[in-house]
Design an enzyme around this catalytic site. Structure first.
Site, PDB file in Angstrom:
ATOM      1  N   LYS A   1      39.996  30.754  21.103  1.00 19.03           N
ATOM      2  CA  LYS A   1      38.677  30.500  20.489  1.00 19.03           C
ATOM      3  C   LYS A   1      38.218  29.075  20.796  1.00 19.03           C
ATOM      4  O   LYS A   1      37.075  28.853  21.178  1.00 19.03           O
ATOM      5  CB  LYS A   1      38.727  30.672  18.961  1.00 19.03           C
ATOM      6  CG  LYS A   1      38.933  32.058  18.416  1.00 19.03           C
ATOM      7  CD  LYS A   1      37.744  32.967  18.508  1.00 19.03           C
ATOM      8  CE  LYS A   1      37.715  33.740  19.774  1.00 19.03           C
ATOM      9  NZ  LYS A   1      38.413  34.948  19.943  1.00 19.03           N
TER      10      LYS A   1
ATOM     11  N   CYS B   1      28.694  43.249  35.597  1.00 16.30           N
ATOM     12  CA  CYS B   1      27.288  43.084  35.331  1.00 16.30           C
ATOM     13  C   CYS B   1      26.822  44.289  34.547  1.00 16.30           C
ATOM     14  O   CYS B   1      27.584  45.220  34.327  1.00 16.30           O
ATOM     15  CB  CYS B   1      26.504  43.055  36.652  1.00 16.30           C
ATOM     16  SG  CYS B   1      27.176  41.896  37.834  1.00 16.30           S
TER      17      CYS B   1
ATOM     18  N   ASN C   1      27.219  46.929  40.049  1.00 18.56           N
ATOM     19  CA  ASN C   1      28.247  46.364  39.165  1.00 18.56           C
ATOM     20  C   ASN C   1      29.593  46.704  39.782  1.00 18.56           C
ATOM     21  O   ASN C   1      29.875  47.873  40.008  1.00 18.56           O
ATOM     22  CB  ASN C   1      28.118  46.983  37.764  1.00 18.56           C
ATOM     23  CG  ASN C   1      29.314  46.670  36.884  1.00 18.56           C
ATOM     24  OD1 ASN C   1      29.942  45.630  37.026  1.00 18.56           O
ATOM     25  ND2 ASN C   1      29.635  47.572  35.985  1.00 18.56           N
ATOM     26  N   GLY C   2      30.407  45.690  40.066  1.00 15.49           N
ATOM     27  CA  GLY C   2      31.716  45.929  40.678  1.00 15.49           C
ATOM     28  C   GLY C   2      31.929  44.946  41.808  1.00 15.49           C
ATOM     29  O   GLY C   2      31.243  43.915  41.887  1.00 15.49           O
TER      30      GLY C   2
ATOM     31  N   TRP D   1      26.957  38.798  36.091  1.00 17.92           N
ATOM     32  CA  TRP D   1      28.060  37.861  35.876  1.00 17.92           C
ATOM     33  C   TRP D   1      28.624  37.619  37.267  1.00 17.92           C
ATOM     34  O   TRP D   1      29.223  38.512  37.862  1.00 17.92           O
ATOM     35  CB  TRP D   1      29.109  38.466  34.949  1.00 17.92           C
ATOM     36  CG  TRP D   1      30.208  37.509  34.577  1.00 17.92           C
ATOM     37  CD1 TRP D   1      30.159  36.569  33.587  1.00 17.92           C
ATOM     38  CD2 TRP D   1      31.516  37.414  35.157  1.00 17.92           C
ATOM     39  NE1 TRP D   1      31.355  35.889  33.534  1.00 17.92           N
ATOM     40  CE2 TRP D   1      32.217  36.384  34.485  1.00 17.92           C
ATOM     41  CE3 TRP D   1      32.166  38.095  36.181  1.00 17.92           C
ATOM     42  CZ2 TRP D   1      33.508  36.028  34.801  1.00 17.92           C
ATOM     43  CZ3 TRP D   1      33.468  37.727  36.499  1.00 17.92           C
ATOM     44  CH2 TRP D   1      34.132  36.705  35.806  1.00 17.92           C
TER      45      TRP D   1
ATOM     46  N   HIS E   1      60.770  21.816  24.515  1.00 19.67           N
ATOM     47  CA  HIS E   1      61.224  22.063  25.886  1.00 19.67           C
ATOM     48  C   HIS E   1      60.206  21.598  26.923  1.00 19.67           C
ATOM     49  O   HIS E   1      60.215  22.083  28.046  1.00 19.67           O
ATOM     50  CB  HIS E   1      61.550  23.546  26.071  1.00 19.67           C
ATOM     51  CG  HIS E   1      62.673  23.999  25.190  1.00 19.67           C
ATOM     52  ND1 HIS E   1      63.954  23.515  25.311  1.00 19.67           N
ATOM     53  CD2 HIS E   1      62.701  24.863  24.140  1.00 19.67           C
ATOM     54  CE1 HIS E   1      64.729  24.071  24.396  1.00 19.67           C
ATOM     55  NE2 HIS E   1      63.993  24.892  23.663  1.00 19.67           N
TER      56      HIS E   1
ATOM     57  N   GLU F   1      37.159  28.818  24.568  1.00 20.11           N
ATOM     58  CA  GLU F   1      35.961  29.516  25.044  1.00 20.11           C
ATOM     59  C   GLU F   1      34.687  29.064  24.349  1.00 20.11           C
ATOM     60  O   GLU F   1      33.627  29.046  24.959  1.00 20.11           O
ATOM     61  CB  GLU F   1      36.133  31.042  24.986  1.00 20.11           C
ATOM     62  CG  GLU F   1      36.352  31.636  23.624  1.00 20.11           C
ATOM     63  CD  GLU F   1      36.626  33.145  23.640  1.00 20.11           C
ATOM     64  OE1 GLU F   1      36.390  33.809  24.657  1.00 20.11           O
ATOM     65  OE2 GLU F   1      37.065  33.654  22.593  1.00 20.11           O
TER      66      GLU F   1
ATOM     67  N   GLU G   1      45.567  32.988  19.676  1.00 20.90           N
ATOM     68  CA  GLU G   1      44.180  33.428  19.466  1.00 20.90           C
ATOM     69  C   GLU G   1      43.291  32.240  19.073  1.00 20.90           C
ATOM     70  O   GLU G   1      42.166  32.105  19.564  1.00 20.90           O
ATOM     71  CB  GLU G   1      44.154  34.540  18.401  1.00 20.90           C
ATOM     72  CG  GLU G   1      42.771  34.971  17.912  1.00 20.90           C
ATOM     73  CD  GLU G   1      41.837  35.497  18.993  1.00 20.90           C
ATOM     74  OE1 GLU G   1      42.272  35.708  20.138  1.00 20.90           O
ATOM     75  OE2 GLU G   1      40.631  35.668  18.694  1.00 20.90           O
TER      76      GLU G   1
ATOM     77  N   LYS H   1      31.162  39.256  27.580  1.00 26.15           N
ATOM     78  CA  LYS H   1      31.914  39.933  26.524  1.00 26.15           C
ATOM     79  C   LYS H   1      32.761  41.067  27.083  1.00 26.15           C
ATOM     80  O   LYS H   1      33.832  41.358  26.588  1.00 26.15           O
ATOM     81  CB  LYS H   1      30.953  40.453  25.457  1.00 26.15           C
ATOM     82  CG  LYS H   1      31.696  40.957  24.242  1.00 26.15           C
ATOM     83  CD  LYS H   1      30.906  40.814  22.992  1.00 26.15           C
ATOM     84  CE  LYS H   1      31.738  41.176  21.786  1.00 26.15           C
ATOM     85  NZ  LYS H   1      32.740  40.149  21.449  1.00 26.15           N
TER      86      LYS H   1
ATOM     87  N   ARG I   1      27.476  42.027  29.106  1.00 24.69           N
ATOM     88  CA  ARG I   1      28.238  42.210  30.341  1.00 24.69           C
ATOM     89  C   ARG I   1      28.064  41.046  31.317  1.00 24.69           C
ATOM     90  O   ARG I   1      28.692  41.024  32.374  1.00 24.69           O
ATOM     91  CB  ARG I   1      27.805  43.512  31.029  1.00 24.69           C
ATOM     92  CG  ARG I   1      27.893  44.731  30.131  1.00 24.69           C
ATOM     93  CD  ARG I   1      27.368  45.950  30.833  1.00 24.69           C
ATOM     94  NE  ARG I   1      28.313  46.412  31.812  1.00 24.69           N
ATOM     95  CZ  ARG I   1      29.267  47.300  31.575  1.00 24.69           C
ATOM     96  NH1 ARG I   1      29.389  47.835  30.391  1.00 24.69           N
ATOM     97  NH2 ARG I   1      30.082  47.664  32.515  1.00 24.69           N
TER      98      ARG I   1
END
Ligand code: G6P
Length: 579
Positions: free
Chosen positions: A465, A2, A97-98, A71, A484, A468, A461, A574, A29
């Site tokens: 994208k 957060c 935060n944590g 968050w 396979h 998300e 990558e 982010k 955050r």
């Protein structure tokens, strides 16, 4: 995970224009909910983004307040679970935060002593714990007990009703004091106040501070006063186009890539040249290079391994959250952490671990003065400029550019100079075709992206994208692995994007194999049949950047067509500051 901001002021501050304006800069955050508390005991909180909250509430003034953007980790996204939290008497307000790891045990103890909890969060335990301790102690001693008793990670701000003071406590989550002209800030990072002061003091683990309008005092975990160095930071934010010219930050940031990569190359040729040369020397002296990173930064590191291996350097990479489980380091290892934010908890933890084992620490960060930069022996800045969209675009590209530059110094052949113009070409020449492809693909449930060697990290990558931002299940994988197992999932019409660098006939065959089973194959190639234009006739590493940029634009236009919240996708943040 957060963002937190507190302000103690001589006069009055505005909740909207001072406190929440600062908090807004930490929204990267997390943006599940927002709230604040003042020394008068006023609390307001709401789920959703900060701008919406600012529009909803009436402005008011105070001289001391704390705030939080969340968050969610423990407890759903509800108004009740939003911070600040308080004690039974509504005297002690806290933002956190944590993660408090032993909160269940403490909560049970406190409930047995008569405390009433109203949220599902781990954080609520903090106010009640302090309330209990304050029955027999002063706040300083209560905080000392807190540090002794609590397990987990935390940056915490505490205010007591009627008292013009903020108590700030830190372990493992970032916390910094900003020294303004008439006020002090306490915040998760310097972004929060970088428009009003360039003087800051960074908290180290186990430290706490008491801050009133006149002064601040720092203490170690035993309550012994400590002197701290004031850090004078300079932070030049590059001038870039306004977001007003674009519907979303993501598109703006994709389009900024020619400028951002040029700025980085100039700096690596100029003021950062000594630094990157020193890193190249460290690479040569070490037995092996080990990267760590998370998310997009991990895929950049995978390319770093590819480039360095081609230059004859023994290099490896591993996702930060699993680093200690699957990797060994020693004093002959050069450890390179890659992190846009410089704050990702998994990367911070792996870096600490490597440092304790004697490895030399190098980092590549975008945010200067970040935790990872401060832990490093040498830290290179990737100069992408602020990236606001949660999805990494220009920062991924600049990480790869830095790694190409480093590898070039060590013998990997690449023409760095043409990178910005080739990016410009790829965007200009393909954007319309990509929009058309997005119209075709936006309703698909699954997309597969296959690559090999240089194009394998880009396949991962691009898949990230797509997941998300466009909420499509996507898998990036090695072309050779398809047969396979995953090939069983290919049905007529399944989209498979094949990334074919140079004349990679094996990759070409993998594309043909899925095509033979009815897949809709889309090719991104520079020397063979391609659905997109690339203008690169040699195979020198640039393919990886350009393929990803096509994937970024495809993701953007699919998400736009679906009407998704592109810059702030659901459930993400982010900067991920929890493990
Ligand atoms: C989060 C973000 C990703 C990012 C990753 C690593 O998951 O949503 O976009 O790539 O963190 O972040 P870092 O700041 O360490 O590069």
């Amino acid at each position: 995970m957060c963002g937190i901001v507190g302000i103690v002021n001589h006069g009055k501050i505005s909740i909207k224009n001072d406190l929440l304006k600062s908090l807004k800069r930490l929204e990267y955050r997390g943006y599940d909910s927002v709230g604040y508390a003042t020394l008068e005991g006023k609390v307001e909180k709401e789920i959703g983004e900060i701008s919406k909250f600012i529009d909803q509430i009436q402005d008011s003034t105070t001289s001391c307040a704390i705030s939080h953007t969340r968050w969610a980790t423990h407890g759903g996204v509800t108004k009740t679970n939003s911070h600040p939290h308080w004690d039974c008497k509504k005297n002690i307000f806290t933002v956190h935060n944590g993660i408090i790891e032993n909160y269940q045990e403490l909560k049970t103890e406190l409930i047995n002593k008569g405390h009433v909890f109203i949220t599902e969060t781990d954080s609520e335990v903090i106010s009640h714990f302090l309330e209990e301790e304050l029955k027999s102690k002063n706040m300083m001693d209560a905080i000392k007990s807190f540090i002794n008793r609590i397990e987990g990670t935390y940056a915490i701000l505490v205010i007591e009703k009627g008292i013009n003071k903020i108590y700030a406590i830190k372990k493992d989550s970032p916390l910094v004091l900003g020294i303004g002209r008439d006020r002090f800030y306490l915040a998760s990072d310097i972004y929060a106040f970088s428009d009003s002061t360039n003087k800051a003091i960074f908290f180290e683990d186990g430290e706490f501070a008491v801050v009133d309008p006149d002064m601040y005092t720092f203490y170690n975990c035993d309550g012994k006063e400590i002197k701290k160095e004031i850090y004078d930071f300079t932070w030049v934010i590059p001038q870039e186009e306004s977001v007003r010219d674009y519907p979303h930050y993501m598109l703006k940031e994709i389009h900024e890539q020619p400028i951002a990569s040029q700025r980085l190359i100039n700096s690596l040729d100029g003021e950062q040249h000594d630094k990157i040369n020193k890193i190249a020397e460290l690479v040569k002296k070490s037995n092996r290079v080990v990267f760590t990173a998370a998310g997009s930064s991990y895929y950049a590191s995978l390319l770093g391994v590819y480039f360095l291996n081609r230059a004859g350097i023994n290099a490896h990479t591993l996702i930060a959250s699993e680093f200690q489980n699957f990797m060994l380091v020693d004093k002959n290892t050069l450890f390179i952490a890659i992190s846009q934010s410089g704050e990702t908890m998994d990367v911070v933890t792996a870096t600490k671990w490597a440092k304790e084992r004697g490895a030399k620490i190098v980092s590549l960060v975008n945010v200067p003065h970040s935790t990872i930069q401060r832990m490093s022996d040498i830290s290179l800045e990737i100069h992408a400029g602020p990236e606001i969209c949660v999805a990494a675009t220009k920062t991924f590209t600049n990480q790869v550019v830095s790694l190409l530059y480093l590898s070039h110094l060590l013998g990997f052949s690449v023409n760095m100079k043409t990178i910005p113009s080739k990016i410009d070409y790829v965007i200009k020449e393909n954007e319309e075709a990509i929009k058309r492809l997005a119209d075709e693909l936006y309703e698909k449930k699954d997309i597969y992206i296959i690559g090999r060697g240089l194009s394998y990290p880009p396949s991962r990558e691009i898949a990230l994208k797509l997941k998300e931002i466009s909420y499509i299940h996507a898998e990036g994988m090695m072309g050779g692995e398809l047969k396979h197992g995953t090939i069983a999932l290919i049905e007529p019409g399944t989209p498979v994007i094949a990334l074919i660098p140079g004349k990679d006939f094996d990759m070409y065959s993998n594309a043909k194999e899925v095509e033979a089973r009815g897949a809709k194959v889309i090719t991104i190639a520079n020397m063979m049949d391609s659905d997109f234009k690339m203008d690169i006739t040699i195979n020198d590493g640039k393919f990886s950047i350009l393929a990803v940029i096509i994937g970024q634009l495809l993701t953007y236009y699919i998400a736009k067509k679906k009407g998704l919240p592109i810059d702030k996708p659901r459930n993400l943040a982010k900067s991920v500051t929890v493990k």
